[in-house]
Design a protein around this motif. Sequence first.
Motif, PDB file in Angstrom:
ATOM      1  N   ARG A  31       0.827  -1.210   0.000  1.00 37.18           N
ATOM      2  CA  ARG A  31       0.000   0.000   0.000  1.00 37.18           C
ATOM      3  C   ARG A  31       0.858   1.256   0.000  1.00 37.18           C
ATOM      4  O   ARG A  31       0.579   2.218  -0.728  1.00 37.18           O
ATOM      5  CB  ARG A  31      -0.930   0.005   1.217  1.00 37.18           C
ATOM      6  N   VAL A  32       1.930   1.244   0.812  1.00 38.96           N
ATOM      7  CA  VAL A  32       2.806   2.420   0.903  1.00 38.96           C
ATOM      8  C   VAL A  32       3.486   2.689  -0.437  1.00 38.96           C
ATOM      9  O   VAL A  32       3.491   3.817  -0.939  1.00 38.96           O
ATOM     10  CB  VAL A  32       3.853   2.232   2.017  1.00 38.96           C
ATOM     11  N   VAL A  33       4.066   1.627  -1.036  1.00 42.03           N
ATOM     12  CA  VAL A  33       4.745   1.802  -2.318  1.00 42.03           C
ATOM     13  C   VAL A  33       3.753   2.213  -3.397  1.00 42.03           C
ATOM     14  O   VAL A  33       4.065   3.034  -4.272  1.00 42.03           O
ATOM     15  CB  VAL A  33       5.496   0.512  -2.708  1.00 42.03           C
ATOM     16  N   GLY A  34       2.542   1.656  -3.353  1.00 39.87           N
ATOM     17  CA  GLY A  34       1.528   2.040  -4.327  1.00 39.87           C
ATOM     18  C   GLY A  34       1.203   3.524  -4.256  1.00 39.87           C
ATOM     19  O   GLY A  34       1.038   4.186  -5.290  1.00 39.87           O
ATOM     20  N   ARG A  35       1.130   4.069  -3.047  1.00 38.32           N
ATOM     21  CA  ARG A  35       0.847   5.502  -2.899  1.00 38.32           C
ATOM     22  C   ARG A  35       2.020   6.342  -3.389  1.00 38.32           C
ATOM     23  O   ARG A  35       1.823   7.358  -4.074  1.00 38.32           O
ATOM     24  CB  ARG A  35       0.532   5.813  -1.430  1.00 38.32           C
ATOM     25  N   PHE A  68       8.787  10.524 -17.272  1.00 37.09           N
ATOM     26  CA  PHE A  68       7.604  10.028 -16.570  1.00 37.09           C
ATOM     27  C   PHE A  68       7.225  10.970 -15.436  1.00 37.09           C
ATOM     28  O   PHE A  68       8.088  11.508 -14.734  1.00 37.09           O
ATOM     29  CB  PHE A  68       7.875   8.630 -16.006  1.00 37.09           C
ATOM     30  N   ARG A  69       5.933  11.124 -15.235  1.00 35.59           N
ATOM     31  CA  ARG A  69       5.441  12.012 -14.173  1.00 35.59           C
ATOM     32  C   ARG A  69       5.539  11.362 -12.803  1.00 35.59           C
ATOM     33  O   ARG A  69       5.572  12.043 -11.780  1.00 35.59           O
ATOM     34  CB  ARG A  69       3.993  12.393 -14.449  1.00 35.59           C
ATOM     35  N   SER A  70       5.540  10.023 -12.771  1.00 31.11           N
ATOM     36  CA  SER A  70       5.550   9.301 -11.501  1.00 31.11           C
ATOM     37  C   SER A  70       6.190   7.936 -11.719  1.00 31.11           C
ATOM     38  O   SER A  70       6.407   7.504 -12.861  1.00 31.11           O
ATOM     39  CB  SER A  70       4.121   9.115 -10.976  1.00 31.11           C
ATOM     40  N   LEU A  71       6.473   7.264 -10.613  1.00 34.52           N
ATOM     41  CA  LEU A  71       7.014   5.910 -10.694  1.00 34.52           C
ATOM     42  C   LEU A  71       6.018   4.985 -11.380  1.00 34.52           C
ATOM     43  O   LEU A  71       6.393   4.117 -12.182  1.00 34.52           O
ATOM     44  CB  LEU A  71       7.340   5.406  -9.288  1.00 34.52           C
ATOM     45  N   ARG A  72       4.748   5.170 -11.125  1.00 29.33           N
ATOM     46  CA  ARG A  72       3.718   4.347 -11.764  1.00 29.33           C
ATOM     47  C   ARG A  72       3.758   4.523 -13.278  1.00 29.33           C
ATOM     48  O   ARG A  72       3.593   3.555 -14.025  1.00 29.33           O
ATOM     49  CB  ARG A  72       2.338   4.718 -11.226  1.00 29.33           C
ATOM     50  N   ALA A 210      -0.530 -11.200  -8.952  1.00 25.71           N
ATOM     51  CA  ALA A 210       0.094 -10.025  -8.359  1.00 25.71           C
ATOM     52  C   ALA A 210       1.163 -10.448  -7.358  1.00 25.71           C
ATOM     53  O   ALA A 210       1.239 -11.609  -6.955  1.00 25.71           O
ATOM     54  CB  ALA A 210      -0.961  -9.152  -7.690  1.00 25.71           C
ATOM     55  N   ALA A 211       1.994  -9.491  -6.951  1.00 25.98           N
ATOM     56  CA  ALA A 211       3.083  -9.788  -6.027  1.00 25.98           C
ATOM     57  C   ALA A 211       3.328  -8.593  -5.125  1.00 25.98           C
ATOM     58  O   ALA A 211       2.676  -7.561  -5.249  1.00 25.98           O
ATOM     59  CB  ALA A 211       4.351 -10.144  -6.806  1.00 25.98           C
ATOM     60  N   ILE A 212       4.298  -8.722  -4.226  1.00 21.71           N
ATOM     61  CA  ILE A 212       4.606  -7.642  -3.293  1.00 21.71           C
ATOM     62  C   ILE A 212       4.945  -6.365  -4.062  1.00 21.71           C
ATOM     63  O   ILE A 212       5.572  -6.408  -5.122  1.00 21.71           O
ATOM     64  CB  ILE A 212       5.762  -8.030  -2.356  1.00 21.71           C
ATOM     65  N   LEU A 213       4.478  -5.248  -3.539  1.00 14.36           N
ATOM     66  CA  LEU A 213       4.640  -3.921  -4.131  1.00 14.36           C
ATOM     67  C   LEU A 213       3.808  -3.775  -5.404  1.00 14.36           C
ATOM     68  O   LEU A 213       3.924  -2.792  -6.108  1.00 14.36           O
ATOM     69  CB  LEU A 213       6.119  -3.601  -4.422  1.00 14.36           C
TER      70      LEU A 213
END
Length: 286
Positions: A31-35, A68-72, A210-213
């Motif tokens: 959740r933290v990395v996703g944010r 890129f604007r973000s890591l995502r 899916a996996a971690i992060l």
Amino acid sequence: MTAPKGLMRLLLQEDVNFLLTNRIPRRLATRVVGRIARIEHPLVARPALALWRFFGGVDLSDAATTRFRSLRDGFTRALRPGARTFDPDPAAIASPCDAIVGAHGRIDGDALYQVKGFPYRLGDLVPDPALVERFRDGSFVTLRLTAGMYHRFHAPHDLTVDGVTYLSGDCWTVNPIALKRVERLFCRNERAVIEARLKDGTPMLLVPVAAILVASIRLSFLDTQRTLRQFGSARVACDVALTKGEEMGWFEHGSTIVMFVPNGVRLSDTLEEGAAVRAGQGIACV
């Protein structure tokens, strides 16, 4: 060896990576990395992207853009037109994604392997007994996407999607050392079961795991977030025609797709565990 390179090699060692990623609260970390990955402010996005490029072995030579604007945005980047060519042979089933080939081969009844010596049951991965019977004694191939790879996946053949079932679960890392240590790992993680059929009626199953992060699978042909809110783990019926190479969805980090074909469909003799394949490369034949 310089200190940064030495640290990078240490962190990328499978045993160390397993300890770091699986001895922490996985859901919280995800959740933290996703944010963080969604933040577009340069003070956050720039260092996050720099760390990703440094540790992830990222190749942006065929990306549509390198800004890129973000890591995502980096994780889910598009490619330049023509960067991936899908095998034009009508009999060829292509790899849906860039990946490292994992365990693959025949399904023994409904038993298959995540790695050598670690079997699991198709019925533990796929909740529908009718689907299990449809692919009994068929074949499978496991395709693992690393953090630096192109994260979108595509239709491996001209097909129609008949249904999607989302299954909530854990978010273990899916690297080889975890697969050797965590029993039935794919069956524990969050995943989507995508039921499809080719034009001649041949069934196919794609199971993005899916996996971690990560824990974020998006499907281009389905409003994934609305589907999860409204239906949870229930099956959602579809009738979506896709052509070979058409985008199906993406992961928001590295992960895995397990592809299943029925008895009578032959996997390519050139598949080799640990080898890299690219989206569009033929991996099976109807």
